[in-house]
Design a protein around this motif. Structure first.
Motif, PDB file in Angstrom:
ATOM      1  N   PRO A   1       0.798  -1.231   0.000  1.00  9.32           N
ATOM      2  CA  PRO A   1       0.000   0.000   0.000  1.00  9.32           C
ATOM      3  C   PRO A   1       0.829   1.280   0.000  1.00  9.32           C
ATOM      4  O   PRO A   1       0.446   2.266  -0.632  1.00  9.32           O
ATOM      5  CB  PRO A   1      -0.825  -0.128   1.280  1.00  9.32           C
ATOM      6  N   GLY A   2       1.975   1.274   0.685  1.00  7.28           N
ATOM      7  CA  GLY A   2       2.796   2.475   0.732  1.00  7.28           C
ATOM      8  C   GLY A   2       3.290   2.914  -0.627  1.00  7.28           C
ATOM      9  O   GLY A   2       3.440   4.113  -0.889  1.00  7.28           O
ATOM     10  N   VAL A   3       3.548   1.961  -1.520  1.00  8.83           N
ATOM     11  CA  VAL A   3       3.993   2.308  -2.871  1.00  8.83           C
ATOM     12  C   VAL A   3       2.861   2.962  -3.646  1.00  8.83           C
ATOM     13  O   VAL A   3       3.058   3.953  -4.358  1.00  8.83           O
ATOM     14  CB  VAL A   3       4.517   1.059  -3.603  1.00  8.83           C
ATOM     15  N   TYR A   4       1.661   2.414  -3.516  1.00 13.60           N
ATOM     16  CA  TYR A   4       0.516   3.059  -4.159  1.00 13.60           C
ATOM     17  C   TYR A   4       0.356   4.498  -3.657  1.00 13.60           C
ATOM     18  O   TYR A   4       0.078   5.414  -4.434  1.00 13.60           O
ATOM     19  CB  TYR A   4      -0.762   2.270  -3.869  1.00 13.60           C
ATOM     20  N   ARG A   5       0.536   4.665  -2.349  1.00 14.62           N
ATOM     21  CA  ARG A   5       0.401   6.001  -1.773  1.00 14.62           C
ATOM     22  C   ARG A   5       1.412   6.978  -2.388  1.00 14.62           C
ATOM     23  O   ARG A   5       1.069   8.103  -2.739  1.00 14.62           O
ATOM     24  CB  ARG A   5       0.596   5.937  -0.255  1.00 14.62           C
ATOM     25  N   GLN A   6       2.663   6.527  -2.551  1.00 12.93           N
ATOM     26  CA  GLN A   6       3.701   7.379  -3.122  1.00 12.93           C
ATOM     27  C   GLN A   6       3.400   7.732  -4.576  1.00 12.93           C
ATOM     28  O   GLN A   6       3.578   8.877  -5.004  1.00 12.93           O
ATOM     29  CB  GLN A   6       5.050   6.680  -3.007  1.00 12.93           C
ATOM     30  N   ILE A   7       2.945   6.765  -5.336  1.00 15.36           N
ATOM     31  CA  ILE A   7       2.641   7.012  -6.750  1.00 15.36           C
ATOM     32  C   ILE A   7       1.524   8.033  -6.898  1.00 15.36           C
ATOM     33  O   ILE A   7       1.554   8.898  -7.793  1.00 15.36           O
ATOM     34  CB  ILE A   7       2.251   5.691  -7.443  1.00 15.36           C
ATOM     35  N   LEU A   8       0.546   7.951  -6.038  1.00 16.18           N
ATOM     36  CA  LEU A   8      -0.637   8.803  -6.163  1.00 16.18           C
ATOM     37  C   LEU A   8      -0.390  10.254  -5.753  1.00 16.18           C
ATOM     38  O   LEU A   8      -1.289  11.091  -5.877  1.00 16.18           O
ATOM     39  CB  LEU A   8      -1.775   8.218  -5.324  1.00 16.18           C
TER      40      LEU A   8
ATOM     41  N   ALA B   1      -8.614   6.236  -4.550  1.00 16.74           N
ATOM     42  CA  ALA B   1      -7.806   7.179  -5.332  1.00 16.74           C
ATOM     43  C   ALA B   1      -7.184   6.489  -6.543  1.00 16.74           C
ATOM     44  O   ALA B   1      -7.093   7.071  -7.630  1.00 16.74           O
ATOM     45  CB  ALA B   1      -6.714   7.779  -4.444  1.00 16.74           C
ATOM     46  N   TRP B   2      -6.754   5.243  -6.375  1.00 19.96           N
ATOM     47  CA  TRP B   2      -6.177   4.499  -7.512  1.00 19.96           C
ATOM     48  C   TRP B   2      -7.229   4.249  -8.592  1.00 19.96           C
ATOM     49  O   TRP B   2      -6.965   4.383  -9.786  1.00 19.96           O
ATOM     50  CB  TRP B   2      -5.601   3.172  -7.023  1.00 19.96           C
ATOM     51  N   GLN B   3      -8.413   3.899  -8.162  1.00 20.32           N
ATOM     52  CA  GLN B   3      -9.468   3.642  -9.147  1.00 20.32           C
ATOM     53  C   GLN B   3      -9.830   4.920  -9.903  1.00 20.32           C
ATOM     54  O   GLN B   3     -10.049   4.898 -11.122  1.00 20.32           O
ATOM     55  CB  GLN B   3     -10.704   3.061  -8.467  1.00 20.32           C
ATOM     56  N   ASP B   4      -9.851   6.045  -9.191  1.00 22.04           N
ATOM     57  CA  ASP B   4     -10.127   7.328  -9.853  1.00 22.04           C
ATOM     58  C   ASP B   4      -9.031   7.677 -10.856  1.00 22.04           C
ATOM     59  O   ASP B   4      -9.302   8.206 -11.932  1.00 22.04           O
ATOM     60  CB  ASP B   4     -10.243   8.451  -8.809  1.00 22.04           C
ATOM     61  N   ALA B   5      -7.769   7.368 -10.501  1.00 23.85           N
ATOM     62  CA  ALA B   5      -6.637   7.755 -11.343  1.00 23.85           C
ATOM     63  C   ALA B   5      -6.439   6.832 -12.533  1.00 23.85           C
ATOM     64  O   ALA B   5      -5.975   7.269 -13.595  1.00 23.85           O
ATOM     65  CB  ALA B   5      -5.358   7.794 -10.510  1.00 23.85           C
ATOM     66  N   THR B   6      -6.769   5.539 -12.375  1.00 21.45           N
ATOM     67  CA  THR B   6      -6.468   4.570 -13.430  1.00 21.45           C
ATOM     68  C   THR B   6      -7.681   3.898 -14.046  1.00 21.45           C
ATOM     69  O   THR B   6      -7.569   3.275 -15.110  1.00 21.45           O
ATOM     70  CB  THR B   6      -5.559   3.449 -12.879  1.00 21.45           C
ATOM     71  N   GLY B   7      -8.815   3.990 -13.364  1.00 14.97           N
ATOM     72  CA  GLY B   7      -9.989   3.273 -13.843  1.00 14.97           C
ATOM     73  C   GLY B   7      -9.919   1.781 -13.565  1.00 14.97           C
ATOM     74  O   GLY B   7     -10.728   1.011 -14.084  1.00 14.97           O
ATOM     75  N   THR B   8      -8.946   1.352 -12.740  1.00 17.56           N
ATOM     76  CA  THR B   8      -8.808  -0.068 -12.407  1.00 17.56           C
ATOM     77  C   THR B   8      -8.922  -0.276 -10.906  1.00 17.56           C
ATOM     78  O   THR B   8      -8.688   0.637 -10.120  1.00 17.56           O
ATOM     79  CB  THR B   8      -7.454  -0.635 -12.885  1.00 17.56           C
ATOM     80  N   GLN B   9      -9.243  -1.499 -10.515  1.00 15.56           N
ATOM     81  CA  GLN B   9      -9.360  -1.843  -9.107  1.00 15.56           C
ATOM     82  C   GLN B   9      -8.018  -2.335  -8.556  1.00 15.56           C
ATOM     83  O   GLN B   9      -7.138  -2.758  -9.307  1.00 15.56           O
ATOM     84  CB  GLN B   9     -10.404  -2.945  -8.914  1.00 15.56           C
ATOM     85  N   ILE B  10      -7.899  -2.267  -7.233  1.00 14.55           N
ATOM     86  CA  ILE B  10      -6.815  -2.953  -6.527  1.00 14.55           C
ATOM     87  C   ILE B  10      -7.443  -4.123  -5.786  1.00 14.55           C
ATOM     88  O   ILE B  10      -8.392  -3.949  -5.023  1.00 14.55           O
ATOM     89  CB  ILE B  10      -6.098  -2.036  -5.510  1.00 14.55           C
ATOM     90  N   HIS B  11      -6.915  -5.309  -6.020  1.00 17.63           N
ATOM     91  CA  HIS B  11      -7.392  -6.491  -5.313  1.00 17.63           C
ATOM     92  C   HIS B  11      -6.384  -6.832  -4.215  1.00 17.63           C
ATOM     93  O   HIS B  11      -5.211  -7.051  -4.479  1.00 17.63           O
ATOM     94  CB  HIS B  11      -7.570  -7.655  -6.280  1.00 17.63           C
ATOM     95  N   GLU B  12      -6.886  -6.866  -2.992  1.00 18.71           N
ATOM     96  CA  GLU B  12      -6.049  -7.049  -1.816  1.00 18.71           C
ATOM     97  C   GLU B  12      -6.038  -8.514  -1.391  1.00 18.71           C
ATOM     98  O   GLU B  12      -6.999  -9.249  -1.625  1.00 18.71           O
ATOM     99  CB  GLU B  12      -6.605  -6.196  -0.681  1.00 18.71           C
ATOM    100  N   ALA B  13      -4.938  -8.944  -0.781  1.00 16.27           N
ATOM    101  CA  ALA B  13      -4.852 -10.307  -0.249  1.00 16.27           C
ATOM    102  C   ALA B  13      -4.248 -10.276   1.150  1.00 16.27           C
ATOM    103  O   ALA B  13      -3.461  -9.400   1.482  1.00 16.27           O
ATOM    104  CB  ALA B  13      -4.028 -11.203  -1.160  1.00 16.27           C
TER     105      ALA B  13
END
Length: 495
Positions: free
Chosen positions: A248-255, A282-294
């Motif tokens: 998640p921290g990497v996604y945060r930095q990219i956004l 925020a990722w879905q708004d920026a890319t139009g794709t989902q993040i699937h968590e595990a």
């Protein structure tokens, strides 16, 4: 899933190679060009290095400590060891000399494979320089050693609640559990191009970013060492990545900055720590794709997740992957809808045990269930909602860190009487390790940071140091780390 016998994990991972020799298996992505490895080159390198390891005098069952950075040497050495029944032991290159030395009495490595500039243990095991591996790529290919799927395959280290890193021994059959993730989390196909932003020694990266794509015949994309997170969107776009995996921290930095659309990206994957809903949105708004968590742990592969065809309901981790048996266990050992998340003892991804600590292994079980130490609740739809740790373990960028380990290192400072390490929230969806300490006077933070960095890997080093007149303790004199965290958050970091 019953493991076939005889079996070899490396042979399983590379089984697709002969049928697609010219396809790109691995691409290391630099700012100007990519270093591409075909499946034929990958298999040849693995089996050639395996021959070199045997010629160096190593014998089946020997443990080989891997002190390697984020380069192709890492997966090649890892699979080469497995191919000929050596037991690879990946470790973070951030570990200091004293930290890696502390592993050796129990581990007893027969050899160390080391990259330039990476700290080595004070141990008599011979050191094989990574530069020698390249010379072994063209040696005659070793035959895969087939055997009992239950025999030890590899060992990884995780921090324990007692403050000492524990070696987690996994069997060769552990790779079979990852098949449940193909549909239960990834939606992975042979046509996918998966870019993972983590370090190779992390089981999340090693599995999701390398072994799983190769097992299915897909392409693994890896940022070159030193790549800044701000460059990842461009790499994703330029190299037609269809999946992106990161903590998640990497996604945060990219956004933090706008980036161009990535038309080939199908979805993102997240693991290692709880994904904040704000980052997901925020990722879905920026890319139009989902993040699937595990959700998973070092002792077992991920086994709860959302997936492209079965997304996690908001606020949950998702569902048990098809073929995985999970439960929530209460304090009396009964199955419930709110309790400790547990996985069945017959799961192929579950560890064989903790190296040299059978009593710790036994303590993790409640009947037929392996207890993760994480609390969850089951929703009406059957999804699992994560509710946090049942102990004081901390999470630093996806790495589990024991507070005892950090506190022990700080206690050696002459100006510190006592220390408590706590994970605290510094802003919405962002946490760091903070060190609360007592002593005669407040010490300069820069001096404390330098002192800690000499004894701890970077991800374990506190980012905040707070002097206190005393530390809170309970009636039994037990240190109350939770009280420090709650006070910090209640006062917005002014504690």
């Amino acid at each position: 899933m019953t493991a076939p016998a005889p079996f070899n994990m490396a042979a399983h991972v590379l089984a697709a190679a002969p049928g697609r020799p010219d396809k790109v298996a691995l691409a290391v992505l630099g700012p100007a060009r990519a270093n591409r490895w075909s499946y034929a080159k990958l298999e040849s390198a693995v089996r050639g290095v395996a021959t070199g390891l045997l010629r160096s005098g190593l014998e089946p069952g020997d443990r080989v400590l891997l002190r390697l950075g984020n380069t192709p040497d890492f997966p090649v050495a890892f699979l080469a060891c497995l191919a000929v029944d050596l037991v690879p032991v990946p470790t973070s290159p951030q570990l200091t000399g004293p930290e890696v030395t502390a592993l050796c009495p129990t581990l007893a490595p027969a050899a160390v494979i080391a990259g330039d500039g990476i700290a080595l243990p004070d141990h008599p095991a011979p050191v094989i320089p990574a530069t020698l591996l390249t010379a072994w790529h063209d040696l005659p290919p070793a035959e895969f050693v087939m055997g009992d799927p239950e025999r030890p395959g590899y060992i990884i280290y995780t921090s324990g609640t007692a403050g000492r890193p524990r070696g987690v021994v996994h069997a060769h059959r552990a790779i079979l559990a990852r098949r449940h993730m193909v549909d239960g989390w990834y939606g992975l196909t042979a046509e996918d191009r998966v870019l993972h932003a983590g370090a190779f020694n992390w089981t999340y990266t090693l599995g999701t970013g390398l072994l799983d794509p190769w097992t299915i015949g897909a392409t693994a994309l890896v940022p070159a060492p030193g790549t800044d997170s701000s460059a990842l969107p461009l790499l994703l776009k330029r190299h037609d990545a269809t999946m992106f995996a990161a903590a998640p921290g990497v996604y945060r930095q990219i956004l933090r900055a706008p980036f161009a659309p990535m038309p080939k990206l199908r979805h993102g994957l997240s693991a290692g720590e709880k994904l904040p809903e704000a980052i997901r949105a925020a990722w879905q708004d920026a890319t139009g794709t989902q993040i699937h968590e595990a959700f998973g742990l070092s002792e077992c592969s991920t086994f709860i997740s959302g997936a492209p065809g079965n997304p996690a309901p908001p606020g949950t981790l998702g569902f048990a992957q098809p073929g995985r048996r999970i439960a929530l266990i209460d304090a009396d050992g009964a199955e419930t809808d709110h309790g400790t998340i547990a996985i069945h003892r017959d799961d192929p991804g579950l560890m064989l045990g903790y190296l040299g600590h059978p009593e710790d292994t036994v303590a993790r079980y409640s009947g037929e269930w392996f207890l993760t130490g994480d609390i969850g609740s089951r929703t009406a739809q059957g999804a699992i909602r994560y509710e946090g740790r049942d102990d004081d373990m901390m999470n630093a960028g996806g790495y589990r860190v024991s507070p005892i380990e950090v506190e022990t290192a700080l206690a050696n400072h002459p100006g510190i009487d006592e220390a408590a390490a706590v994970e605290v929230t510094v802003k919405t969806d962002a946490t760091v390790i903070a060190a609360f300490y007592t002593g005669p006077a407040t010490l300069p933070e820069a001096d404390l940071a330098a002192f800690a960095s000499e004894r701890l890997a970077r991800y374990k080093t506190p980012r905040i140091f707070i002097h206190r007149a005393s530390l809170p303790r309970g009636a039994n004199n037990k240190l109350l780390r939770r009280a420090l965290r709650e006070e910090w958050e209640a006062t917005d970091g002014q504690a």
